[in-house]
Design a protein around this motif. Sequence first.
Motif, mmCIF file in Angstrom:
data_model
loop_
_atom_site.group_PDB
_atom_site.id
_atom_site.type_symbol
_atom_site.label_atom_id
_atom_site.label_comp_id
_atom_site.label_asym_id
_atom_site.label_seq_id
_atom_site.Cartn_x
_atom_site.Cartn_y
_atom_site.Cartn_z
ATOM 1 N N VAL A 1 -29.902 56.189 74.398
ATOM 2 C CA VAL A 1 -30.419 57.236 73.517
ATOM 3 C C VAL A 1 -31.475 56.612 72.613
ATOM 4 O O VAL A 1 -31.391 55.434 72.252
ATOM 5 N N VAL A 2 -32.462 57.432 72.256
ATOM 6 C CA VAL A 2 -33.590 56.954 71.443
ATOM 7 C C VAL A 2 -33.724 57.831 70.211
ATOM 8 O O VAL A 2 -33.743 59.065 70.307
ATOM 9 N N LEU A 3 -33.795 57.199 69.050
ATOM 10 C CA LEU A 3 -34.121 57.907 67.813
ATOM 11 C C LEU A 3 -35.493 57.433 67.366
ATOM 12 O O LEU A 3 -35.680 56.257 67.048
ATOM 13 N N ASP A 4 -36.463 58.335 67.384
ATOM 14 C CA ASP A 4 -37.813 57.983 66.934
ATOM 15 C C ASP A 4 -38.389 59.120 66.101
ATOM 16 O O ASP A 4 -37.732 60.149 65.884
ATOM 17 N N ALA A 5 -39.591 58.918 65.622
ATOM 18 C CA ALA A 5 -40.211 59.909 64.738
ATOM 19 C C ALA A 5 -40.365 61.254 65.431
ATOM 20 O O ALA A 5 -40.205 62.310 64.801
ATOM 21 N N ALA A 6 -40.666 61.236 66.737
ATOM 22 C CA ALA A 6 -40.832 62.496 67.464
ATOM 23 C C ALA A 6 -39.523 63.274 67.519
ATOM 24 O O ALA A 6 -39.515 64.502 67.366
ATOM 25 N N GLN B 1 -27.045 57.231 60.286
ATOM 26 C CA GLN B 1 -26.073 57.967 61.094
ATOM 27 C C GLN B 1 -26.060 57.438 62.535
ATOM 28 O O GLN B 1 -24.992 57.304 63.142
ATOM 29 N N PHE B 2 -27.235 57.181 63.065
ATOM 30 C CA PHE B 2 -27.361 56.673 64.434
ATOM 31 C C PHE B 2 -26.582 55.368 64.580
ATOM 32 O O PHE B 2 -25.758 55.208 65.501
ATOM 33 N N ASN B 3 -26.803 54.453 63.663
ATOM 34 C CA ASN B 3 -26.100 53.165 63.704
ATOM 35 C C ASN B 3 -24.596 53.355 63.659
ATOM 36 O O ASN B 3 -23.834 52.760 64.440
ATOM 37 N N ASN B 4 -24.141 54.168 62.706
ATOM 38 C CA ASN B 4 -22.696 54.353 62.505
ATOM 39 C C ASN B 4 -22.043 55.010 63.710
ATOM 40 O O ASN B 4 -20.963 54.594 64.160
ATOM 41 N N LEU B 5 -22.681 56.039 64.252
ATOM 42 C CA LEU B 5 -22.093 56.764 65.380
ATOM 43 C C LEU B 5 -22.038 55.902 66.639
ATOM 44 O O LEU B 5 -21.077 55.971 67.411
ATOM 45 N N VAL B 6 -23.073 55.087 66.863
ATOM 46 C CA VAL B 6 -23.067 54.190 68.026
ATOM 47 C C VAL B 6 -21.931 53.185 67.901
ATOM 48 O O VAL B 6 -21.241 52.879 68.882
ATOM 49 N N GLU C 1 -25.421 47.120 70.628
ATOM 50 C CA GLU C 1 -25.823 47.300 69.239
ATOM 51 C C GLU C 1 -27.128 48.088 69.200
ATOM 52 O O GLU C 1 -27.853 48.173 70.187
ATOM 53 N N THR C 2 -27.413 48.683 68.046
ATOM 54 C CA THR C 2 -28.668 49.417 67.872
ATOM 55 C C THR C 2 -29.812 48.429 67.709
ATOM 56 O O THR C 2 -29.705 47.457 66.963
ATOM 57 N N VAL C 3 -30.910 48.672 68.422
ATOM 58 C CA VAL C 3 -32.058 47.756 68.391
ATOM 59 C C VAL C 3 -33.318 48.536 68.033
ATOM 60 O O VAL C 3 -33.559 49.619 68.573
ATOM 61 N N GLN C 4 -34.113 47.993 67.110
ATOM 62 C CA GLN C 4 -35.413 48.581 66.797
ATOM 63 C C GLN C 4 -36.435 47.997 67.758
ATOM 64 O O GLN C 4 -36.730 46.812 67.722
ATOM 65 N N VAL C 5 -36.962 48.835 68.634
ATOM 66 C CA VAL C 5 -37.902 48.361 69.661
ATOM 67 C C VAL C 5 -39.361 48.597 69.281
ATOM 68 O O VAL C 5 -40.274 48.093 69.930
ATOM 69 N N ALA C 6 -39.574 49.380 68.216
ATOM 70 C CA ALA C 6 -40.923 49.653 67.713
ATOM 71 C C ALA C 6 -40.744 50.239 66.322
ATOM 72 O O ALA C 6 -39.623 50.610 65.941
ATOM 73 N N PRO C 7 -41.804 50.321 65.519
ATOM 74 C CA PRO C 7 -41.666 50.927 64.203
ATOM 75 C C PRO C 7 -41.063 52.325 64.301
ATOM 76 O O PRO C 7 -41.499 53.155 65.099
ATOM 77 N N ASN C 8 -40.012 52.589 63.497
ATOM 78 C CA ASN C 8 -39.335 53.885 63.486
ATOM 79 C C ASN C 8 -38.840 54.309 64.866
ATOM 80 O O ASN C 8 -38.880 55.488 65.214
ATOM 81 N N THR C 9 -38.356 53.359 65.641
ATOM 82 C CA THR C 9 -37.807 53.659 66.973
ATOM 83 C C THR C 9 -36.570 52.814 67.210
ATOM 84 O O THR C 9 -36.651 51.585 67.308
ATOM 85 N N LEU C 10 -35.404 53.487 67.281
ATOM 86 C CA LEU C 10 -34.130 52.805 67.533
ATOM 87 C C LEU C 10 -33.611 53.196 68.908
ATOM 88 O O LEU C 10 -33.749 54.344 69.343
ATOM 89 N N VAL C 11 -32.984 52.227 69.584
ATOM 90 C CA VAL C 11 -32.409 52.468 70.906
ATOM 91 C C VAL C 11 -31.015 51.844 70.956
ATOM 92 O O VAL C 11 -30.800 50.738 70.445
#
Length: 639
Positions: A233-238, A403-408, A467-477
């Motif tokens: 899953v990806v959390l980003d600005a879009a 929330q993304f971090n905690n839920l993962v 674990e949650t990883v930031q792969v780009a600015p404002n982008t978590l995977v």
Amino acid sequence: MFEFIRTHQRLMQFLLLLFIFPSFAFFGLEGYSRLTDDSGVAKVAGQTITKEEWDAAHRQQLERMRQAYGNQFDSKLFDTPEARRAILDNLIAQRALGAEVVASKLVVPDQALQQSILQIPGLTKPDGSFDNEQYRVLLAAQGMTPKGYEASLRREMALQQLNAAIQTTAFAPKTVADNLSNLNDQERTVQMLNFKPDAYAAQVKMTDDMLKAYYDKNGKRFETPEQAGIEYVVLDAAAVAAQSQVTDDDIKSYYQQNQKQYSTEEQRRASHILIAVKKDAPAADKAAAKAKAEGLVAQLRKNPGEFAKLAKADSQDPGSAANGGDLGFFGRGAMVKPFEDAAFGLKQGEISDPVESDFGYHVIEVTGIKPAAVKPLEAVKDEIAGEIKKQIAAKKYSEMADQFNNLVYENGDSLKAVADKLKLKIQTATGVARTPNPAAGAAPYNNGKFLAALFTDDVIKAKHNSETVQVAPNTLVAGRITEYKPVAMRAFDEVKADVQKAVLQQEEQALATKAGQARLAQLQAKDDGAGFSDAKVVSRVKAEGWTQEAFNAVMKVDTAKLPAYAGVETPGLGYQIFRVTKVEQPKVVDTARRKAEQEQIASALSQQEALAYLGYLREKAKTKLLKGAASVSADDSAK
């Protein structure tokens, strides 16, 4: 040498960037005499370079390389004591040059600055005018204002002037260039005798022991690679923006508060003729320049259509004279004030009296007027909605990231909870390996840091979420492995046919090489041209159709006594013997290429001149390394 430069242009461009403006040269820290007790990391011309400036330069370098190389960029290569020292030396070189610019009183005229900005791609409207709005948008995206950028550009152009003044003094002696070009042009007449591998197939005797030995020795050739099927899953600005609602009232309010952003100021298009005279010139010189400008005004008022012709003949502005004096469209603040006041005070088609500025006397003709205008709300409604969504998303992202971090983490063996709660899509990928796959491009999962987090024992064996990883600015995977296939050796019987083919090729090559080397020894003892191919001519500029191994062997062979022989083994092609029968210079030379080669030599010498000059400026600026430089280097080394 020239062939290498031609065939490795991108590499050469990258290397040259290390030696010419703006990067200049990287001088080793060990070259400095001593460390002082002052704060900061270095002192140049009495000014301190702070650790914060050093860190900022390091981050900018990392970002430039990341943008250039994308997923192939490895920040670890640049996050080393050596790389950080190189960046510090770059800062020192720039400060030393900057100090010399000030001492030499180098000035960049407003017209030159304007011409440089006008050449930036993407800032010209379809009608040929300068797009001020796009200019501001581009700068804002980089956190800069027009005033700040233009001041920085003016400094860079002054530095370029100083650097160019040194580099243009270098020249390549004609005798040196001719000798190198002669080597480049030298033609060798060559015959070839080829010992092909397949000619020895009948002599190869393979046994099961040979096949098994090859299989055991080259096991990696017969492995199936480790790979996995994944969910992520990806959390980003879009994704955040898609969940942000914007009302018509929000859009209207934003439009009213930022109306200036959607307005264009009045713009003028003008041509000018400059009669240059220095600000501090004697009164007589100024009077003569003014008189010449007044004479031009008198001519133009009689024959206004000759403005472009007179500008080409008489204007002393190198940036516009060739264009008939045309300066294009510009707004207020783009020109020096006396010029601006005059241009915005004229009617279209009107010609000014001589206007005095720090550069001399200008004769100005206004050739176009664009009145100020405001875009209607309907025309920018979608643009404003997108901007508001971005602003909302920027504020909301931080909250959703927590929330993304905690839920993962809390739902360790499933991504469903985080996807449902944050309205994200669970995506899948197959054939995923530990290292990024170029074919997958910029896919969020195809990131080195994320793959390192994914291929851990906890994720592979326990089936937990990564674990949650930031792969780009404002982008978590975050992801999990749904199917895992470890590295596996294919059974011998399964790959036996491939092993037989490989062993046959290996043995054929060995027999061909043995026979070729024996024949070469005979020919070196007694010349014999029997069996050789028709003669071919090869030179360093005519190497088409030759393998690198064969070309190198022919060009390195000692031709003091002809015929001369050389032999080379080429995997897969067997063994070739080359018979060089003639060495001569071509009767017709390529003068254009020779001129280019001489320029290449001069360019290399100019880089040496620049390096030497930078060394002199470094000493002149009394450069000192401070204790902060040593402590940071030590910290880096301990990482």
